[in-house]
Design a protein around this motif. Structure first.
Motif, short mmCIF file in Angstrom:
data_model
loop_
_atom_site.label_atom_id
_atom_site.label_comp_id
_atom_site.label_asym_id
_atom_site.label_seq_id
_atom_site.Cartn_x
_atom_site.Cartn_y
_atom_site.Cartn_z
N GLU A 134 15.91 10.35 -1.09
CA GLU A 134 15.32 9.75 0.13
C GLU A 134 13.83 9.51 -0.02
N GLU A 135 13.15 10.49 -0.62
CA GLU A 135 11.70 10.36 -0.79
C GLU A 135 11.38 9.20 -1.74
N GLY A 136 12.14 9.12 -2.83
CA GLY A 136 11.92 8.04 -3.78
C GLY A 136 12.18 6.68 -3.15
N GLU A 137 13.21 6.63 -2.31
CA GLU A 137 13.54 5.36 -1.66
C GLU A 137 12.45 4.96 -0.66
N SER A 138 11.90 5.98 0.02
CA SER A 138 10.83 5.71 0.97
C SER A 138 9.60 5.16 0.24
N ASP A 139 9.24 5.76 -0.89
CA ASP A 139 8.11 5.26 -1.69
C ASP A 139 8.37 3.82 -2.13
N LEU A 140 9.59 3.60 -2.61
CA LEU A 140 9.97 2.27 -3.11
C LEU A 140 9.81 1.21 -2.00
N LYS A 141 10.26 1.55 -0.80
CA LYS A 141 10.15 0.60 0.31
C LYS A 141 8.70 0.29 0.63
N LYS A 142 7.85 1.32 0.57
CA LYS A 142 6.41 1.10 0.83
C LYS A 142 5.82 0.19 -0.23
N TRP A 143 6.16 0.43 -1.49
CA TRP A 143 5.64 -0.41 -2.58
C TRP A 143 6.10 -1.86 -2.42
N ILE A 144 7.37 -2.02 -2.07
CA ILE A 144 7.92 -3.38 -1.91
C ILE A 144 7.17 -4.12 -0.79
N ALA A 145 6.94 -3.41 0.34
CA ALA A 145 6.25 -4.03 1.48
C ALA A 145 4.81 -4.38 1.09
N ASP A 146 4.14 -3.45 0.40
CA ASP A 146 2.74 -3.68 0.02
C ASP A 146 2.65 -4.83 -1.00
N ALA A 147 3.56 -4.80 -1.98
CA ALA A 147 3.57 -5.85 -3.01
C ALA A 147 3.79 -7.21 -2.36
N SER A 148 4.69 -7.24 -1.40
CA SER A 148 4.99 -8.49 -0.69
C SER A 148 3.75 -9.03 0.02
N GLN A 149 3.00 -8.12 0.65
CA GLN A 149 1.80 -8.53 1.36
C GLN A 149 0.74 -9.07 0.40
N ILE A 150 0.58 -8.40 -0.73
CA ILE A 150 -0.43 -8.84 -1.72
C ILE A 150 -0.05 -10.20 -2.29
N ILE A 151 1.21 -10.38 -2.62
CA ILE A 151 1.67 -11.66 -3.19
C ILE A 151 1.50 -12.78 -2.16
N GLY A 152 1.71 -12.45 -0.90
CA GLY A 152 1.60 -13.45 0.16
C GLY A 152 0.17 -13.87 0.44
N SER A 153 -0.79 -13.09 -0.03
CA SER A 153 -2.19 -13.42 0.20
C SER A 153 -2.62 -14.59 -0.68
#
Ligand code: SF4
Length: 179
Positions: A134-153
């Protein structure tokens, strides 16, 4: 757009590298390092193709402007639900673990068995088992959201310190003209 394991890998190494790759500024095809990695993957375990399945699978964006996920897995054991990844690197990296966790996450999102992963390091003669709790999945989701935001910039992220760039395929692109 769709986030791939390569982009997630780059996210953990350098946000600028991820942004450049996502915006179709590519240097990898000129890199001997990448070629060597492919060669090791193809020659170290020639019997692989008979035992494992190559899988390409995706998760479509939840919302119209959301981000989807694509996983292209070279060696998946469908009977035991195990993801295998071969790395030519002589050093273990967090990005390798994240890549396999990303594959497991995308499989599970498609209701496909992903019990654990195995990273094989032929140069080190070592393997590493990868779990996704669960912890690993939570980290993964945060990274995916952050990466998405950076790419969208529209703005390309800043350079890393030069000392961290030596083996990067974008070195000339980033540093030509710099002193
Ligand atoms: S050369 Fe350095 S700053 Fe440029 S993409 Fe590579 S790691 Fe990032």
């Amino acid at each position: 757009m769709h986030l791939t394991a390569t982009l997630l890998n780059y996210y953990l190494i350098c946000h600028r590298k991820m942004w450049l790759h996502a915006h179709a500024i590519r240097m990898e095809h000129t890199s001997d390092v990448v070629y060597e990695g492919k060669l090791i993957g193809e020659t170290t375990y020639p019997q692989r193709a008979e035992r494992y399945t190559e899988v390409e699978i995706s998760v479509e964006p939840d919302v119209p402007d959301g981000i989807g996920l694509i996983a292209k897995i070279d060696f998946y054991d469908p009977y035991n639900g195990v993801v295998h990844e071969v790395k030519k690197s002589a050093a273990k990296e967090q990005a390798h673990v994240a890549q396999v966790q990303f594959y497991m996450y995308v499989l599970r999102r498609n209701d496909i068995k992903a019990e654990y992963g195995i990273i094989e390091y032929p140069k080190l003669r070592q393997t590493e088992r990868v779990e996704l709790d669960e912890e690993g999945e939570s980290d993964l989701k945060k990274w995916i959201a952050d990466a998405s935001q950076i790419i969208g910039s529209e703005r390309c992220p800043s350079l890393l310190p030069k000392s961290k760039c030596k083996s990067c395929s974008y070195f000339d692109f980033c540093w030509s003209g710099e002193v």
